[in-house]
Design a protein around this motif. Structure first.
Motif, short mmCIF file in Angstrom:
data_model
loop_
_atom_site.label_atom_id
_atom_site.label_comp_id
_atom_site.label_asym_id
_atom_site.label_seq_id
_atom_site.Cartn_x
_atom_site.Cartn_y
_atom_site.Cartn_z
N CYS A 16 0.88 -1.17 0.00
CA CYS A 16 0.00 0.00 0.00
C CYS A 16 0.92 1.23 0.00
CB CYS A 16 -0.89 -0.03 1.24
SG CYS A 16 -1.89 1.45 1.43
N LYS A 35 0.51 8.95 0.73
CA LYS A 35 -0.72 8.20 0.93
C LYS A 35 -1.86 9.10 1.39
CE LYS A 35 -1.22 4.66 0.37
NZ LYS A 35 -1.46 3.99 -0.95
N HIS A 95 -8.54 -2.76 -2.52
CA HIS A 95 -9.32 -1.68 -1.92
C HIS A 95 -10.81 -1.95 -2.04
CE1 HIS A 95 -5.38 0.27 -2.19
NE2 HIS A 95 -5.79 0.89 -1.10
N GLU A 144 -2.42 -5.24 -3.44
CA GLU A 144 -1.50 -4.92 -2.34
C GLU A 144 -0.94 -6.20 -1.72
OE1 GLU A 144 -3.08 -0.48 -1.17
OE2 GLU A 144 -3.57 -2.10 0.22
N ASP A 197 -3.27 -0.45 5.51
CA ASP A 197 -4.08 -1.44 4.77
C ASP A 197 -3.60 -2.88 4.96
OD1 ASP A 197 -5.89 0.42 3.93
OD2 ASP A 197 -5.12 0.60 1.88
N GLN A 237 -5.92 -6.02 4.09
CA GLN A 237 -6.17 -6.40 2.70
C GLN A 237 -4.90 -6.81 1.95
OE1 GLN A 237 -7.95 -2.63 1.80
NE2 GLN A 237 -6.30 -1.97 0.47
MN MN Z 1 -3.98 0.89 0.29
#
Ligand code: MN
Ligand code: PEP
Length: 335
Positions: A101, A130, A271, A297, A308, A311
């Protein structure tokens, strides 16, 4: 967009209708003053067909199409986007883009780039900057990470896709990125789009969480009008009715953009799902819907990821995904 096929005087309307139907067209008649059929209107759910195939039919006078609201994007139908040595879309084989990420530190970026290459990935992803919902969350290391990403990508023969979040860093990102990413939250930041377009770089345009397809395509038109060499659209999930998934992956939009508009389209199942156990099934569904690539990711230790983590795929799952992308490569090999 509705297309109207007008008939030559004295043409056999039913013969023209049969020919159109033979090309997968669903038609409605328009009648002339004498009560006869003067034109056939093609329904939007008809199969895609080249305009020349329609205008060349016996009895056809003209093929009328309303002007596109995004002419530069429409002109790119069926045309791939050149990203380094790769072609994205335009009938080329689908590709895997993967990475963290956020770029966290130089050593981790290197480890991840090696794993992406080993899994058959063709692009390294990862953010130096980010967008975070909380101002107190890790927002990426900033400019220094652009060099980590570029060098790791080059070492492992990968192209680099990374996000330009604000206008101030556009040139620095464009200098290192093969594909400049516009994040979901910035899809309609028109000053940013113009600035990125002016670099001439190809761009990965993520869909805004509540954006219609027309708003998304129009944002791509902004990039192209400003000078971008190409745009890859990236579906990453939109606002849905249910909170159990982070977003709702709109695969209908992917099928439409890919098969009707014939544009280059990626899918980001990470995402969309917000949880790693659903990334692989959504990725497979995306490939089946016609996605030209996946943006995923990954992290060597997802539990320790600074953003993140839930995920992020571990490396073993990334390798499986690489095999799925390879199996979907029936559309032809990348160089
Ligand atoms: Mn991300
Ligand atoms: C990303 O891909 O790094 C990202 C921030 O995703 P999105 O803009 O789709 O939220």
């Amino acid at each position: 967009m509705t297309t109207v096929v007008t008939l030559q005087p004295g043409a056999d309307a039913l013969a023209v209708r049969s020919a159109l139907q033979g090309l997968g067209q669903w038609v409605e008649p328009s009648h002339g003053p004498d009560g006869g059929v003067a034109a056939w209107t093609l329904q939007p759910h008809s199969a895609w067909v080249a305009p020349e195939a329609l205008s060349g039919l016996p009895g056809v006078a003209a093929v009328l199409r309303p002007p596109s609201p995004h002419p530069r994007l429409s002109a790119r139908a069926g045309v791939g986007v050149a990203v380094g040595a790769l072609t994205l879309g335009g009938g080329a084989a689908p590709v895997l883009a993967a990475g963290p990420c956020a770029a966290e530190d130089e050593a981790t970026v290197e480890i991840i780039a090696a794993a992406v290459a080993a899994a058959g990935g063709r692009l390294l992803r990862g953010g130096a900057f980010k967008p975070r919902t909380s101002p107190y969350a890790f927002a990426g290391p900033g400019r220094v990470a652009l060099r980590w990403l570029r060098e790791a990508a080059t070492r492992h023969g990968l192209a680099l896709v990374t996000e330009a979040m604000g206008e101030a860093e556009v040139e620095a990102v464009a200098e290192v990125a093969d594909l400049v990413q516009v994040g979901s939250r910035n899809m309609q930041n028109f000053d940013l789009l113009r600035r990125i377009g002016a670099t001439g770089r190809p761009t990965l345009l993520k869909r805004g969480r509540s954006a219609t397809l027309l708003e998304w395509r129009s944002a791509a038109e902004h990039l192209l009008a400003a000078g971008a060499s190409g745009v890859v659209l990236c579906e990453r999930g939109i606002a849905g009715a249910d909170p159990e998934l982070r977003n709702t992956l709109d695969l209908g939009a992917v099928a439409l953009l890919r098969h009707v508009d014939r544009l280059a389209v990626f899918v980001d199942p990470s995402h969309a799902a917000g949880r790693r156990d659903l990334v692989e099934p959504l990725a497979r569904a995306a490939l089946a819907a016609g996605a030209d690539g996946l943006l995923v990711e990954v992290h060597p230790n997802p539990a320790q990821a600074r953003s993140d983590g839930p995920q992020a795929l571990p490396f073993a799952a990334l390798a499986r995904l690489g095999e799925a992308v390879c199996a979907a490569s029936h559309r032809g090999a990348q160089p």
